[in-house]
Design a protein around this motif. Structure first.
Motif, PDB file in Angstrom:
ATOM      1  N   VAL A   2      -2.475   9.344  -3.504  1.00  8.41           N
ATOM      2  CA  VAL A   2      -1.949   9.885  -3.487  1.00  8.41           C
ATOM      3  C   VAL A   2      -0.697  11.215  -5.455  1.00  8.41           C
ATOM      4  O   VAL A   2      -0.200  10.931  -5.407  1.00  8.41           O
ATOM      5  N   PHE A  42      -4.795   1.743  -8.354  1.00  8.07           N
ATOM      6  CA  PHE A  42      -5.255   3.037  -7.917  1.00  8.07           C
ATOM      7  C   PHE A  42      -7.030   4.352  -7.724  1.00  8.07           C
ATOM      8  O   PHE A  42      -7.290   3.480  -8.813  1.00  8.07           O
ATOM      9  N   CYS A  53      -2.325   2.295  -4.175  1.00  4.77           N
ATOM     10  CA  CYS A  53      -3.093   3.568  -3.888  1.00  4.77           C
ATOM     11  C   CYS A  53      -3.418   4.715  -3.710  1.00  4.77           C
ATOM     12  O   CYS A  53      -4.348   4.246  -5.613  1.00  4.77           O
ATOM     13  N   ASP A 108       1.042  -1.636   0.033  1.00  2.00           N
ATOM     14  CA  ASP A 108      -0.417   0.067  -0.015  1.00  2.00           C
ATOM     15  C   ASP A 108       0.915   1.455   0.113  1.00  2.00           C
ATOM     16  O   ASP A 108       1.577   1.559   0.813  1.00  2.00           O
ATOM     17  N   LEU A 109       1.347   1.677  -0.609  1.00  2.00           N
ATOM     18  CA  LEU A 109       1.744   2.992  -1.567  1.00  2.00           C
ATOM     19  C   LEU A 109       1.217   4.444  -1.397  1.00  2.00           C
ATOM     20  O   LEU A 109       0.675   3.763  -1.496  1.00  2.00           O
ATOM     21  N   SER A 119       8.327   7.089  -2.500  1.00  2.00           N
ATOM     22  CA  SER A 119       7.351   6.296  -3.942  1.00  2.00           C
ATOM     23  C   SER A 119       8.470   6.960  -5.093  1.00  2.00           C
ATOM     24  O   SER A 119       8.570   5.924  -6.069  1.00  2.00           O
TER      25      SER A 119
END
Length: 236
Positions: A107, A133, A104, A45-46, A89
């Protein structure tokens, strides 16, 4: 009047009752992740922040961890057992071809160098892995108002949404249109598998009147959210 999350979700339920085929962007995002999950999949999980989608997925994910540049958010994460670390990132501290899914949310709108981030995501994904995302659509009315009212953000965010202004971060909108995302995917060698545009009239629903006005405007203005899946070639 403050637009709390509970109030916003109540308006979403009302909108869904009027539009049974509609789902909030967060639900679409979560369902995409679940559709791509396999046993023993590794999930990064960015920009995990204090919680996010991994809270909802729970035990459905066998091997999950999170990266975020903000140490305070990581310290306050609502899933304390989640392995997590401070990382940017643009420079992911991972070996090549090691991750099955990168998630993501909220972000992409903050990225200074989205092409470098997309390239890093491709690098760490295993062949056939995917990047899923959720992000605001830069062409939406809400995004336009956010840019226009930016000088007043410190005052408006706490009053309108009940959040501390310190919880917001500078937005760049360099990876936040359909064409930008497709171009970045092409540039970095990722395949665009899914790209949904989802309206949500609740962001301006500070009163019943504004909610109904926002519903009417949503027919003629660009959708608020983009949700998508980019995949790394299985032969890469």
């Amino acid at each position: 009047m403050t637009l709390s999350l509970a109030r916003q979700n109540a308006y979403r339920a009302e909108y869904q009752a009027r539009r049974p085929d509609w789902r909030p962007a967060t639900e679409v995002y979560e369902s995409l992740i679940r559709a791509h999950l396999k046993p023993d999949a590794s999930v990064l999980d960015l920009g995990c922040g204090r919680g996010g989608v991994l809270e909802q997925l729970g035990d459905a994910v066998d091997h999950a961890f999170g990266f975020d540049p903000d140490f305070d958010s990581l310290r306050e994460h609502r899933v304390p057992q989640l392995p997590r670390a401070v990382a940017l990132s643009e420079h992911l501290p991972l070996r090549d071809n090691t991750i099955d899914i990168v998630t993501c949310s909220w972000v992409l709108e903050h990225l200074e160098q989205p092409a470098q981030v997309f390239a890093e995501i491709k690098r760490v994904l295993r062949p056939g892995g995917c990047f899923i995302f959720l992000t605001p659509n830069a062409t939406s009315l809400v995004a336009w108002m956010n840019r226009t009212l930016k000088p007043l953000q410190q005052m408006l965010v706490p009053r309108l949404y009940g959040r501390a202004e310190s919880d917001t971060f500078p937005v760049r909108y360099r990876a936040n249109t359909r064409s930008q995302i497709i171009a970045l995917a092409t540039q970095t060698g990722l395949q665009c598998e899914t790209l949904c545009q989802i309206e949500d009239p609740t962001y301006l629903a500070f009163s019943p009147l504004l909610f109904h006005l926002s519903m009417a405007l949503s027919r003629y203005t660009p959708p608020v959210h983009l949700v998508g899946t980019l995949r790394k070639d299985s032969n890469a």
